[in-house]
Design a protein around this motif. Structure first.
Motif, PDB file in Angstrom:
ATOM      1  N   ALA A  97      44.279  31.795  38.558  1.00 35.99           N
ATOM      2  CA  ALA A  97      44.529  33.093  38.090  1.00 35.99           C
ATOM      3  C   ALA A  97      45.153  34.006  39.010  1.00 35.99           C
ATOM      4  O   ALA A  97      44.971  33.946  40.333  1.00 35.99           O
ATOM      5  CB  ALA A  97      43.279  33.840  37.767  1.00 35.99           C
ATOM      6  N   VAL A  98      46.068  35.106  38.628  1.00 34.10           N
ATOM      7  CA  VAL A  98      46.479  36.138  39.400  1.00 34.10           C
ATOM      8  C   VAL A  98      45.357  36.928  39.407  1.00 34.10           C
ATOM      9  O   VAL A  98      45.192  37.651  38.506  1.00 34.10           O
ATOM     10  CB  VAL A  98      47.821  36.520  38.851  1.00 34.10           C
ATOM     11  N   THR A  99      45.057  37.145  40.747  1.00 33.37           N
ATOM     12  CA  THR A  99      43.899  38.238  40.945  1.00 33.37           C
ATOM     13  C   THR A  99      44.408  39.333  41.985  1.00 33.37           C
ATOM     14  O   THR A  99      45.358  39.151  42.619  1.00 33.37           O
ATOM     15  CB  THR A  99      42.669  37.748  41.311  1.00 33.37           C
ATOM     16  N   VAL A 100      43.533  40.225  42.297  1.00 33.77           N
ATOM     17  CA  VAL A 100      43.804  41.038  43.215  1.00 33.77           C
ATOM     18  C   VAL A 100      42.395  41.440  43.935  1.00 33.77           C
ATOM     19  O   VAL A 100      41.567  41.603  43.282  1.00 33.77           O
ATOM     20  CB  VAL A 100      44.597  42.545  42.630  1.00 33.77           C
ATOM     21  N   ARG A 120      47.241  43.058  33.313  1.00 33.94           N
ATOM     22  CA  ARG A 120      46.049  43.315  33.953  1.00 33.94           C
ATOM     23  C   ARG A 120      45.585  42.375  34.661  1.00 33.94           C
ATOM     24  O   ARG A 120      46.241  41.257  34.746  1.00 33.94           O
ATOM     25  CB  ARG A 120      44.558  43.571  32.766  1.00 33.94           C
ATOM     26  N   LEU A 121      44.686  42.729  35.819  1.00 37.65           N
ATOM     27  CA  LEU A 121      44.309  41.701  36.790  1.00 37.65           C
ATOM     28  C   LEU A 121      42.886  41.767  36.951  1.00 37.65           C
ATOM     29  O   LEU A 121      42.144  42.603  37.356  1.00 37.65           O
ATOM     30  CB  LEU A 121      45.041  42.221  37.916  1.00 37.65           C
ATOM     31  N   PRO A 122      42.360  40.496  37.180  1.00 41.48           N
ATOM     32  CA  PRO A 122      40.890  40.134  37.644  1.00 41.48           C
ATOM     33  C   PRO A 122      40.701  40.783  38.973  1.00 41.48           C
ATOM     34  O   PRO A 122      41.671  40.442  39.819  1.00 41.48           O
ATOM     35  CB  PRO A 122      40.622  38.806  37.451  1.00 41.48           C
ATOM     36  N   ILE A 133      37.987  44.413  36.438  1.00 43.02           N
ATOM     37  CA  ILE A 133      39.310  44.201  35.861  1.00 43.02           C
ATOM     38  C   ILE A 133      40.011  45.452  35.988  1.00 43.02           C
ATOM     39  O   ILE A 133      39.586  46.677  35.711  1.00 43.02           O
ATOM     40  CB  ILE A 133      39.228  43.562  34.754  1.00 43.02           C
ATOM     41  N   VAL A 134      41.604  45.406  36.476  1.00 38.70           N
ATOM     42  CA  VAL A 134      42.371  46.661  36.310  1.00 38.70           C
ATOM     43  C   VAL A 134      43.305  46.256  35.790  1.00 38.70           C
ATOM     44  O   VAL A 134      44.034  45.210  35.621  1.00 38.70           O
ATOM     45  CB  VAL A 134      42.709  47.039  38.068  1.00 38.70           C
TER      46      VAL A 134
END
Length: 252
Positions: A97-100, A120-122, A133-134
């Motif tokens: 997953a692409v996360t931040v 959106r990003l987890p 989440i953002v």
């Protein structure tokens, strides 16, 4: 920048619905409908993010329902065809997953979204543990900031730091997020620096910089004047007393 959201953790949604690897296709669709979301993280052990499932991952099952695609489509969209036959979150998810990170700046989150073309990003903490989440809309909330709050921050963090002894009063005006800087400063080389720092203040839409250098002081900096033309004179005669051409004296 007091009172300004600095990181993703300031704007993220902390209540997040997530899926386990074994969640079924119908469970995924129902959860999305119930929570009114278009994507959900897939977690392992209840907390660690391992992938994400979106509506785009689910649509191939409906798209390819009517029949087998031709050879060209099979080669071009192999991954979508695999997802068309998937029945669990583990088979459907995009991984990794692409996360931040929660401590990332809002600018970093925006760049990550743009680079990976996601909405959106987890948000993860240590060991990729899911903490929120953002979304795009979350990142845009900074532009709801009050104009006077922005002006006060620009005065404190930009003007006071760059121009502690300005040549004249430096004025900061903000309207609809657009900052306008006017006045006189001692060093005009700092104008682009001021514009860049003001633009970095969260909530700023644009910066108009109309800063001028110190006024001229005519008494100390007189304009240069042209020198008068030099008069052409003949050299003195041999005796040093005449000004006419040589040989113009009386005959003996």
């Amino acid at each position: 920048m007091h009172g300004t959201p600095h990181t993703v953790s300031d704007v993220m949604t902390r209540t997040v619905v997530a899926l386990g690897r074994r969640a079924t296709f119908k469970e995924i669709v129902k959860t999305m409908q119930d929570w009114k979301v278009s994507a959900m993280p897939v977690v392992e052990g209840g907390t660690r993010v391992v992938g994400i499932v979106s509506e785009a991952d689910l649509l191939p099952k409906e798209e390819f329902r009517d029949g087998d695609p031709d050879r060209y489509t099979q080669l071009r969209r192999l991954s979508d065809l695999v997802k068309a036959g998937a029945v669990t979150a583990e088979e459907l998810m995009t991984a990794p997953a692409v996360t931040v990170p929660a401590h990332a700046s809002l600018a970093q989150a925006a760049r990550t979204m743009a680079l990976h073309k996601v909405k959106r990003l987890p948000v993860v903490g240590e060991d990729d543990v899911l903490v929120g989440i953002v979304s795009r809309s979350d990142l845009l909330t900074v532009f709801l900031r009050d104009d006077e709050d922005i002006a006060e921050e620009v005065r404190r963090e930009v003007v006071a730091e760059l121009f502690p002894a300005p040549a004249g009063p430096v004025r900061v005006e903000v309207r609809d997020g657009v900052v306008r800087l006017t006045g006189r400063i001692a060093d005009t080389a700092l104008v682009p620096v001021a514009a860049r720092l003001a633009r970095a203040v969260e909530g700023v839409v644009d910066v108009e910089c109309a800063l001028l250098g110190p006024p001229r002081r005519p008494a100390l900096e007189p304009d240069l004047t042209e020198l008068p033309d030099r008069e052409t004179t003949a050299p003195p005669g041999p005796s040093g007393s005449g000004t006419g051409p040589v040989g113009s004296g009386a005959h003996p």
